[in-house]
Write a protein that holds these residues in place. Sequence first.
Motif, PDB file in Angstrom:
ATOM      1  N   GLY A  41     -61.422 -23.435  -3.606  1.00 15.47           N
ATOM      2  CA  GLY A  41     -61.117 -24.222  -2.418  1.00 15.47           C
ATOM      3  C   GLY A  41     -62.388 -24.650  -1.701  1.00 15.47           C
ATOM      4  O   GLY A  41     -63.451 -24.032  -1.833  1.00 15.47           O
ATOM      5  N   GLY A  42     -62.308 -25.731  -0.943  1.00 21.37           N
ATOM      6  CA  GLY A  42     -63.478 -26.237  -0.225  1.00 21.37           C
ATOM      7  C   GLY A  42     -63.882 -25.352   0.939  1.00 21.37           C
ATOM      8  O   GLY A  42     -63.038 -24.714   1.586  1.00 21.37           O
ATOM      9  N   ALA A 115     -68.895 -21.652   7.759  1.00 18.94           N
ATOM     10  CA  ALA A 115     -68.089 -20.853   8.681  1.00 18.94           C
ATOM     11  C   ALA A 115     -66.908 -20.206   7.987  1.00 18.94           C
ATOM     12  O   ALA A 115     -66.398 -19.175   8.433  1.00 18.94           O
ATOM     13  N   SER A 116     -66.436 -20.802   6.893  1.00 21.26           N
ATOM     14  CA  SER A 116     -65.295 -20.250   6.158  1.00 21.26           C
ATOM     15  C   SER A 116     -65.403 -20.669   4.700  1.00 21.26           C
ATOM     16  O   SER A 116     -65.484 -21.857   4.396  1.00 21.26           O
ATOM     17  N   PHE A 117     -65.411 -19.672   3.818  1.00 17.78           N
ATOM     18  CA  PHE A 117     -65.528 -19.950   2.388  1.00 17.78           C
ATOM     19  C   PHE A 117     -64.149 -20.263   1.795  1.00 17.78           C
ATOM     20  O   PHE A 117     -63.138 -19.653   2.171  1.00 17.78           O
ATOM     21  N   GLY A 118     -64.148 -21.202   0.870  1.00 18.27           N
ATOM     22  CA  GLY A 118     -62.909 -21.541   0.191  1.00 18.27           C
ATOM     23  C   GLY A 118     -62.425 -20.407  -0.695  1.00 18.27           C
ATOM     24  O   GLY A 118     -63.215 -19.571  -1.164  1.00 18.27           O
ATOM     25  N   GLY A 119     -61.111 -20.372  -0.961  1.00 20.90           N
ATOM     26  CA  GLY A 119     -60.542 -19.328  -1.795  1.00 20.90           C
ATOM     27  C   GLY A 119     -60.925 -19.481  -3.259  1.00 20.90           C
ATOM     28  O   GLY A 119     -61.086 -20.606  -3.763  1.00 20.90           O
ATOM     29  N   GLU A 120     -61.065 -18.366  -3.967  1.00 20.57           N
ATOM     30  CA  GLU A 120     -61.373 -18.402  -5.394  1.00 20.57           C
ATOM     31  C   GLU A 120     -60.158 -18.885  -6.177  1.00 20.57           C
ATOM     32  O   GLU A 120     -59.012 -18.614  -5.824  1.00 20.57           O
ATOM     33  N   GLY A 121     -60.428 -19.594  -7.247  1.00 19.31           N
ATOM     34  CA  GLY A 121     -59.346 -20.054  -8.104  1.00 19.31           C
ATOM     35  C   GLY A 121     -58.746 -18.915  -8.921  1.00 19.31           C
ATOM     36  O   GLY A 121     -59.429 -17.932  -9.239  1.00 19.31           O
ATOM     37  N   GLY A 122     -57.460 -19.046  -9.263  1.00 17.04           N
ATOM     38  CA  GLY A 122     -56.805 -18.036 -10.084  1.00 17.04           C
ATOM     39  C   GLY A 122     -57.245 -18.121 -11.544  1.00 17.04           C
ATOM     40  O   GLY A 122     -57.798 -19.126 -11.997  1.00 17.04           O
TER      41      GLY A 122
END
Length: 320
Positions: A41-42, A115-122
Amino acid sequence: MFIDYAKITIKSGNGGDGCVSFRREKFVAKGGPDGGDGGRGGNIVFKATKHENTLLKFRFQKFFKAQNGQSGSSNNKTGKNGEDLVIEVPIGTVIKDTDGNILADLDVDEKEFIASFGGEGGKGNSHFATSTNQTPRIATKGKKTQEQEIILELKLLADVGLVGFPNAGKSSLLRAISNATPIVAPYPFTTLVPHLGYVLHNDKSFVVADIPGLIEGASQGKGMGIQFLRHIERTKILVFILDITDNPKSRFDILIKELEHYGLNLQSKKFAIALNKIDILANIDKENFKKQFTPYDIFFISALKKTNIKELLDWITKNI
């Protein structure tokens, strides 16, 4: 309009889901797993820029969300990463959490903060193949991200701060020494927003900030409140502009008390006292005033008539 405080909500992008897929090949059971991973995620990125001057845009937009990552697909294709959302803010913006903890200080042009890291892909099912399970039908979901509130505070980047009560002559002095054109009028709170002026003196340049007039109780929210006190924090020098006809020593003591209550580190700054409006008085007991303001450097000026302004600027250029 000058806006120097904003509370917004941000959310980085969710990670894309992994894929369950099987390729079709002769002599390979079920074709073999070929599910790709999901994309990341961005991120939410804040970037300081000289092209922004206020936090005005955050008054109308309160929610910012980055792009989600795409899901994986067959043939071991990884999903596309979500694009980062880059949010431009003025130089001097401080980013805090809702508890007031400083997360970043964007005090330099082009400086960035994630400020907020994107979520890792599955993970796709190709990751789960083993000698005993050659046709896994499982994949993992992408990581979901949470919304979070953050606070943006703009603190002006100035070398010198002009501090004083309303109608003491701060705006008049800024007009007299710089290229700034603040409103000047004979009534309190003429200055409703901080003004910056660029000054060149003795081949030395510096930036002066005219801080809107403070009153007793400002650190507790009275008058203009504490909304502009934050702009004094970055200044190297404080020049107290005091009306010489209006109990300047007692006014000075009140201002010092308000700055201390606000939590400003006064020990790290250099002070000068500018007693303004000397053009109104016929006689001035300068020695008496100097005793009252010992050990500070004191200047007797008229911002309106530009009297003794050079001496004050000489002192600033020597101490900056």
